[in-house]
Motif scaffolding. Sequence first.
Motif, PDB file in Angstrom:
ATOM      1  N   UNK A   1       4.455   3.941  -3.434  1.00  0.00           N
ATOM      2  CA  UNK A   1       4.351   5.350  -3.817  1.00  0.00           C
ATOM      3  C   UNK A   1       4.170   5.553  -5.326  1.00  0.00           C
ATOM      4  N   UNK A   2       4.803   4.732  -6.134  1.00  0.00           N
ATOM      5  CA  UNK A   2       4.624   4.829  -7.588  1.00  0.00           C
ATOM      6  C   UNK A   2       3.204   4.477  -7.968  1.00  0.00           C
ATOM      7  N   UNK A   3       2.657   3.442  -7.355  1.00  0.00           N
ATOM      8  CA  UNK A   3       1.276   3.076  -7.633  1.00  0.00           C
ATOM      9  C   UNK A   3       0.310   4.178  -7.192  1.00  0.00           C
ATOM     10  N   UNK A   4       0.582   4.784  -6.048  1.00  0.00           N
ATOM     11  CA  UNK A   4      -0.259   5.891  -5.580  1.00  0.00           C
ATOM     12  C   UNK A   4      -0.225   7.060  -6.563  1.00  0.00           C
ATOM     13  N   UNK A   5       0.948   7.351  -7.093  1.00  0.00           N
ATOM     14  CA  UNK A   5       1.082   8.441  -8.059  1.00  0.00           C
ATOM     15  C   UNK A   5       0.269   8.148  -9.322  1.00  0.00           C
ATOM     16  N   UNK A   6       0.387   6.914  -9.830  1.00  0.00           N
ATOM     17  CA  UNK A   6      -0.350   6.547 -11.041  1.00  0.00           C
ATOM     18  C   UNK A   6      -1.853   6.594 -10.800  1.00  0.00           C
ATOM     19  N   UNK A   7      -2.284   6.164  -9.628  1.00  0.00           N
ATOM     20  CA  UNK A   7      -3.709   6.215  -9.304  1.00  0.00           C
ATOM     21  C   UNK A   7      -4.208   7.657  -9.206  1.00  0.00           C
ATOM     22  N   UNK A   8      -3.424   8.514  -8.583  1.00  0.00           N
ATOM     23  CA  UNK A   8      -3.841   9.903  -8.413  1.00  0.00           C
ATOM     24  C   UNK A   8      -3.898  10.634  -9.748  1.00  0.00           C
ATOM     25  N   UNK A   9      -2.922  10.424 -10.611  1.00  0.00           N
ATOM     26  CA  UNK A   9      -2.837  11.158 -11.869  1.00  0.00           C
ATOM     27  C   UNK A   9      -3.723  10.584 -12.968  1.00  0.00           C
ATOM     28  N   UNK A  10      -3.838   9.249 -13.016  1.00  0.00           N
ATOM     29  CA  UNK A  10      -4.509   8.622 -14.164  1.00  0.00           C
ATOM     30  C   UNK A  10      -5.664   7.711 -13.774  1.00  0.00           C
ATOM     31  N   UNK A  11      -5.989   7.633 -12.495  1.00  0.00           N
ATOM     32  CA  UNK A  11      -7.012   6.696 -12.052  1.00  0.00           C
ATOM     33  C   UNK A  11      -8.384   6.953 -12.633  1.00  0.00           C
ATOM     34  N   UNK A  12      -8.707   8.196 -12.909  1.00  0.00           N
ATOM     35  CA  UNK A  12     -10.032   8.521 -13.429  1.00  0.00           C
ATOM     36  C   UNK A  12     -10.120   8.388 -14.951  1.00  0.00           C
ATOM     37  N   UNK A  13      -9.005   8.259 -15.620  1.00  0.00           N
ATOM     38  CA  UNK A  13      -9.021   8.217 -17.084  1.00  0.00           C
ATOM     39  C   UNK A  13      -8.541   6.882 -17.653  1.00  0.00           C
ATOM     40  N   UNK A  14      -7.700   6.165 -16.935  1.00  0.00           N
ATOM     41  CA  UNK A  14      -7.163   4.895 -17.430  1.00  0.00           C
ATOM     42  C   UNK A  14      -7.652   3.776 -16.516  1.00  0.00           C
ATOM     43  N   UNK A  15      -8.449   2.826 -17.047  1.00  0.00           N
ATOM     44  CA  UNK A  15      -8.994   1.753 -16.187  1.00  0.00           C
ATOM     45  C   UNK A  15      -7.920   0.914 -15.509  1.00  0.00           C
ATOM     46  N   UNK A  16      -6.745   0.783 -16.118  1.00  0.00           N
ATOM     47  CA  UNK A  16      -5.685  -0.027 -15.520  1.00  0.00           C
ATOM     48  C   UNK A  16      -5.254   0.490 -14.154  1.00  0.00           C
ATOM     49  N   UNK A  17      -5.460   1.781 -13.902  1.00  0.00           N
ATOM     50  CA  UNK A  17      -5.030   2.388 -12.644  1.00  0.00           C
ATOM     51  C   UNK A  17      -6.218   2.906 -11.841  1.00  0.00           C
ATOM     52  N   UNK A  18      -7.401   2.324 -12.020  1.00  0.00           N
ATOM     53  CA  UNK A  18      -8.632   2.888 -11.474  1.00  0.00           C
ATOM     54  C   UNK A  18      -8.914   2.479 -10.030  1.00  0.00           C
ATOM     55  N   UNK A  19      -8.150   1.562  -9.476  1.00  0.00           N
ATOM     56  CA  UNK A  19      -8.371   1.105  -8.092  1.00  0.00           C
ATOM     57  C   UNK A  19      -7.273   1.654  -7.189  1.00  0.00           C
ATOM     58  N   UNK A  20      -7.678   2.165  -6.040  1.00  0.00           N
ATOM     59  CA  UNK A  20      -6.671   2.682  -5.101  1.00  0.00           C
ATOM     60  C   UNK A  20      -5.776   1.549  -4.641  1.00  0.00           C
ATOM     61  N   UNK A  21      -4.477   1.675  -4.812  1.00  0.00           N
ATOM     62  CA  UNK A  21      -3.575   0.560  -4.497  1.00  0.00           C
ATOM     63  C   UNK A  21      -3.405   0.352  -2.999  1.00  0.00           C
ATOM     64  N   UNK A  22      -3.267  -0.915  -2.629  1.00  0.00           N
ATOM     65  CA  UNK A  22      -2.976  -1.271  -1.243  1.00  0.00           C
ATOM     66  C   UNK A  22      -1.602  -1.926  -1.107  1.00  0.00           C
ATOM     67  N   UNK A  23      -0.912  -2.091  -2.234  1.00  0.00           N
ATOM     68  CA  UNK A  23       0.389  -2.755  -2.242  1.00  0.00           C
ATOM     69  C   UNK A  23       0.302  -4.114  -2.893  1.00  0.00           C
ATOM     70  N   UNK A  24      -0.496  -4.995  -2.323  1.00  0.00           N
ATOM     71  CA  UNK A  24      -0.701  -6.305  -2.929  1.00  0.00           C
ATOM     72  C   UNK A  24      -1.632  -6.178  -4.132  1.00  0.00           C
ATOM     73  N   UNK A  25      -1.382  -6.980  -5.151  1.00  0.00           N
ATOM     74  CA  UNK A  25      -2.233  -6.920  -6.328  1.00  0.00           C
ATOM     75  C   UNK A  25      -1.584  -7.594  -7.521  1.00  0.00           C
ATOM     76  N   UNK A  26      -2.288  -7.527  -8.650  1.00  0.00           N
ATOM     77  CA  UNK A  26      -1.825  -8.206  -9.856  1.00  0.00           C
ATOM     78  C   UNK A  26      -0.509  -7.621 -10.356  1.00  0.00           C
ATOM     79  N   UNK A  27      -0.376  -6.293 -10.349  1.00  0.00           N
ATOM     80  CA  UNK A  27       0.853  -5.671 -10.830  1.00  0.00           C
ATOM     81  C   UNK A  27       2.042  -6.042  -9.957  1.00  0.00           C
ATOM     82  N   UNK A  28       1.850  -6.023  -8.653  1.00  0.00           N
ATOM     83  CA  UNK A  28       2.935  -6.389  -7.747  1.00  0.00           C
ATOM     84  C   UNK A  28       3.394  -7.821  -7.978  1.00  0.00           C
ATOM     85  N   UNK A  29       2.433  -8.738  -8.124  1.00  0.00           N
ATOM     86  CA  UNK A  29       2.782 -10.139  -8.374  1.00  0.00           C
ATOM     87  C   UNK A  29       3.515 -10.287  -9.703  1.00  0.00           C
TER      88      UNK A  29
END
Length: 327
Positions: A156-184
Amino acid sequence: MSSPHHISVPTLTTDRLGRHNPPAKADLADRLFRYLMYAASGISVAILLMMGWIITGQALPAIKQFGLGFLVSQEWNVPELKFGALPMIYGTIGSGLISLLFAIPIGLAVAIVTSENLLPRWLRSTIAFTIELLAAIPSVIFGLWGFYTFIPLILPVQQFLYTKFGTTIPLFSTEPSGSGLLTAGMLLGIMILPTLAAVSREVLLVVPGYLRTGSMALGATRWETIFRVVLPKAFSGIVGGVMLALGRALGETMAVTMVIGNSENISPSVFSPAYSIPAILANTFAEAQEDVHIGALTYLVLILFVITLVVNVGAIALVKLVERGAK
């Protein structure tokens, strides 16, 4: 006539300048211990060189075919025997840096509150024991916990960051699926926390008490003393703890494999799946048949070996630079 209770005491000899020399037995023991230390150091260096030699020999087919271009190539195509290490290097270093970003503040905070008498003794002991207990948990359990519990917790935190900042900050530009670099990276941060906190705590405990009392006698507050006197004095030891923790993060296999997503792609978004060197070795080494494929995987091992050495040498250089500046 000597008494029956006479005890012989080794005598000290003197040289021509009147200086006392130690007994011959003590001198022999000192020399023996020194030679043993030299031998142990030499064996350590020999093992390190032997490992590098064997790994390089096994990686020669890939080194001859791809050369240094292997380091910057992004292609990993097993059927066509075309391999590049850049996605795995990116995933390994990226997850390691993210883990430090989370573990260093928490680890230092734990070390400070458990070593500076900021809490009651029973509470300090409980916190220190609980954090160190994490080090005894196998990595596969961390991986299963991360997959079944940690991912649903942070999604849910990743979804929030993607929704709010996904279009402006490249770090959050991909819709999260749970698994990923940040999670690891965050899971690795939890795993290396005991190492970093325990080493930092021991280093802070050996800082001389007169530095604290002297600083507060001059009018500094407790927190000013901690940040301006204690932490700078313990800097080299803390860096050592950070390097130990980073070494585990770079080499961690099972937990990362379960949560990083295992994708040979490079994306600026930390929500995207990635791949680390240990993860791809765990997933594909047993299935490799062609010499070039085995060589490419061993080439990755050699790269990880070099990265670890560079990180440790850089840490030593940083400590020496800071110590030189403090003089």
